[in-house]
Design an enzyme around this catalytic site. Structure first.
Site: not given
Length: 319
Positions: A12-13, A109, A138, A166-167, A181, A204, A271
């Site tokens: 996944g480079h 994640s 996921y 985290t995010n 995201h 949202w 949310d």
């Protein structure tokens, strides 16, 4: 132990995390880096992955490959998010074990943790409650990867480690409004609204959920730290240990970009999880902490977006 001659395969480079890991290793003087594009190696093809590992036999593997996306993408493509992520990680982890690869880092994640769990979320919270429905597909795939790493450490004493960031945000993020995201989506929305006369920006939810954000260069630094050190545990949270409401995040991004219009909150939209704050004490105790503060990281990410805006949009309109 890792040295400058080690052959390091980065799966996944070209993604946000993988490219950050590649940059970090290059900056540290590691030149024997191994990677393939998706057209050169289909990570969902077990035989192709097996053959690749047999031919190249890397010393170290960093698995940053995944199908990723936000709430909308997870909700609309549950099969792809579950099946493709299982295929990718199963093939990489199994091939690493079969080829006796000395060290592997599996990246996941924070969504692996239950929707309603004690905050901040510790590694021990895994599998103690129900997942957030909007990204459960996921999450289930990534949980399986975490357990594969744990099983290989337990049964075969493999030096494999799972890092759960985290995010994330930063260069090479996904700015497509259909699949991105929250943070990169806000950067693009506020920028385009500013360019169109400061029109209102629709967002949202209520703005009340709290989220933690980590610059992708920091997670690359955590990967490098983990590669260099013998880690006691199989699973580590990677984050800042600090969070912010979505509303305050929106106001911060709006100020950085210079948008002067209104924000319209669509409360009919979900949310997601009320709060997602990582307990990063295990990683801190190992000797690693984050470096990039949120405001600085958003500013540099916006600068990167402005530099590559045309290329980003060209990719989106390709058939």
């Amino acid at each position: 132990m890792l040295d400058k001659k080690s052959k390091i395969y980065i799966a996944g480079h070209r993604g946000m995390v993988g490219s950050a890991v590649k940059r970090k290793l290059e900056q540290e003087g590691y030149e024997n880096l191994l990677y393939r594009t998706s057209s050169e190696l289909d990570l969902c093809n077990q035989q192709a992955v097996k053959q690749f590992f047999e031919e190249e036999h890397p010393d170290v593997v960093v698995d940053a490959a995944a199908r990723v996306g936000g709430i909308l993408a997870n909700d609309e493509y549950p099969w792809q998010f579950l099946y493709e992520n299982l295929e990718i990680q199963n093939n990489i982890i199994a091939a690493s074990h079969q080829q006796d690869i000395s060290k592997l880092i599996f990246l996941g994640s924070s969504c692996i943790y239950p929707k309603h769990t004690a905050q901040p979320m510790s590694e021990d919270a895994l599998l103690t409650g129900e997942l957030e429905p909007t990204n459960q597909w996921y999450a289930i795939a990534k949980i399986a990867g975490v357990k594969m790493v744990e099983a290989l450490r337990r049964q075969y004493n493999r030096n494999y480690v799972s890092l759960m960031p985290t995010n994330l945000y930063g260069p090479h993020d996904n700015f497509d409004l259909e699949t991105s995201h929250v943070l990169p989506a806000m950067i693009r929305k506020f920028h385009e609204a500013k360019e169109e006369g400061n029109r209102p920006v629709p967002l949202w939810g209520t703005g009340t959920p709290m989220r933690e954000f980590l610059h992708v260069d920091d997670v690359a630094d955590a990967v490098f730290f983990t590669l260099k050190n013998q880690m006691e545990h199989d699973l580590y949270n990677v984050g800042t240990g600090r969070d912010i409401t979505i509303k305050d995040l929106a106001l911060l991004i709006q100020d950085i970009i210079g948008h002067e219009g209104n924000i319209n909150w669509d409360t009919s939209k979900p949310d997601g999880t009320p709060r997602k704050l990582m307990d990063v004490s295990r990683m801190n105790e190992a000797g690693w902490t984050y470096n990039i503060e949120l405001e600085d990281g958003i500013r540099s990410t916006y600068e990167w977006y402005l530099e590559y805006e045309d290329e980003i949009k060209e990719v989106e309109i390709e058939p």
